[in-house]
Enzyme design. Structure first.
Site, PDB file in Angstrom:
ATOM      1  N   GLU A   1      49.292  41.422   3.247  1.00  0.00           N
ATOM      2  CA  GLU A   1      49.675  41.744   1.868  1.00  0.00           C
ATOM      3  C   GLU A   1      48.569  42.503   1.160  1.00  0.00           C
ATOM      4  O   GLU A   1      47.441  42.395   1.416  1.00  0.00           O
ATOM      5  CB  GLU A   1      50.001  40.469   1.097  1.00  0.00           C
ATOM      6  CG  GLU A   1      51.216  39.820   1.678  1.00  0.00           C
ATOM      7  CD  GLU A   1      51.792  38.752   0.762  1.00  0.00           C
ATOM      8  OE1 GLU A   1      51.107  38.286  -0.163  1.00  0.00           O
ATOM      9  OE2 GLU A   1      52.936  38.401   0.991  1.00  0.00           O
TER      10      GLU A   1
ATOM     11  N   LEU B   1      50.112  31.281   0.695  1.00  0.00           N
ATOM     12  CA  LEU B   1      50.755  31.243   2.005  1.00  0.00           C
ATOM     13  C   LEU B   1      52.246  30.950   1.862  1.00  0.00           C
ATOM     14  O   LEU B   1      52.729  29.876   2.219  1.00  0.00           O
ATOM     15  CB  LEU B   1      50.079  30.213   2.914  1.00  0.00           C
ATOM     16  CG  LEU B   1      48.685  30.571   3.404  1.00  0.00           C
ATOM     17  CD1 LEU B   1      48.156  29.498   4.348  1.00  0.00           C
ATOM     18  CD2 LEU B   1      48.654  31.918   4.084  1.00  0.00           C
ATOM     19  N   HIS B   2      52.989  31.909   1.328  1.00  0.00           N
ATOM     20  CA  HIS B   2      54.442  31.796   1.287  1.00  0.00           C
ATOM     21  C   HIS B   2      54.994  32.242   2.639  1.00  0.00           C
ATOM     22  O   HIS B   2      54.230  32.441   3.588  1.00  0.00           O
ATOM     23  CB  HIS B   2      55.026  32.589   0.117  1.00  0.00           C
ATOM     24  CG  HIS B   2      54.814  34.067   0.223  1.00  0.00           C
ATOM     25  ND1 HIS B   2      55.669  34.881   0.915  1.00  0.00           N
ATOM     26  CD2 HIS B   2      53.830  34.865  -0.252  1.00  0.00           C
ATOM     27  CE1 HIS B   2      55.228  36.137   0.855  1.00  0.00           C
ATOM     28  NE2 HIS B   2      54.109  36.145   0.157  1.00  0.00           N
ATOM     29  N   LEU B   3      56.288  32.437   2.783  1.00  0.00           N
ATOM     30  CA  LEU B   3      56.909  32.615   4.094  1.00  0.00           C
ATOM     31  C   LEU B   3      56.327  33.748   4.940  1.00  0.00           C
ATOM     32  O   LEU B   3      55.994  33.544   6.098  1.00  0.00           O
ATOM     33  CB  LEU B   3      58.421  32.806   3.941  1.00  0.00           C
ATOM     34  CG  LEU B   3      59.198  32.812   5.251  1.00  0.00           C
ATOM     35  CD1 LEU B   3      58.934  31.559   6.060  1.00  0.00           C
ATOM     36  CD2 LEU B   3      60.660  32.982   4.987  1.00  0.00           C
TER      37      LEU B   3
ATOM     38  N   THR C   1      49.743  35.936  -3.376  1.00  0.00           N
ATOM     39  CA  THR C   1      50.855  34.989  -3.441  1.00  0.00           C
ATOM     40  C   THR C   1      50.619  33.719  -2.635  1.00  0.00           C
ATOM     41  O   THR C   1      51.516  32.885  -2.526  1.00  0.00           O
ATOM     42  CB  THR C   1      52.153  35.662  -2.960  1.00  0.00           C
ATOM     43  OG1 THR C   1      51.929  36.212  -1.666  1.00  0.00           O
ATOM     44  CG2 THR C   1      52.589  36.752  -3.917  1.00  0.00           C
TER      45      THR C   1
END
Length: 87
Positions: free
Chosen positions: A87, A14-16, A12
């Site tokens: 992740e 570098l999301h939150l 995904t």
């Protein structure tokens, strides 16, 4: 100053959540940690700077560490990115 390119491998980008992990690791070290992405430089110790860069899976960033613990910081940051940032 030390630097190295590293590819973002988590699916995904570098999301939150991974941005928070990235920032938390950077904040453990007594040195300046930035990264270069698409001709801009962002502060690796700031979640907002990381999110603002819009880094997606497969993108490559140049990590730059300057200061007292630069070698240790670069090693830790690369290990974190290569492990998928939780992740």
């Amino acid at each position: 100053m030390v630097s190295q390119k590293v590819k973002i491998t988590n699916p995904t980008g570098l999301h939150l959540r991974p941005a928070g992990i990235f920032s938390n690791i950077a904040n453990k070290f007594e040195c300046r940690i930035t990264f270069e992405y698409e001709n801009s430089i962002a502060n690796a110790k700031s979640v907002l700077s990381i999110l603002g860069a819009g880094i997606k899976s497969g993108d490559e960033i140049l990590l730059i560490c300057e200061g007292e613990e630069e070698e240790k910081a670069l090693k830790a940051m690369i290990e974190a990115v290569e492990s998928g940032l939780g992740e």
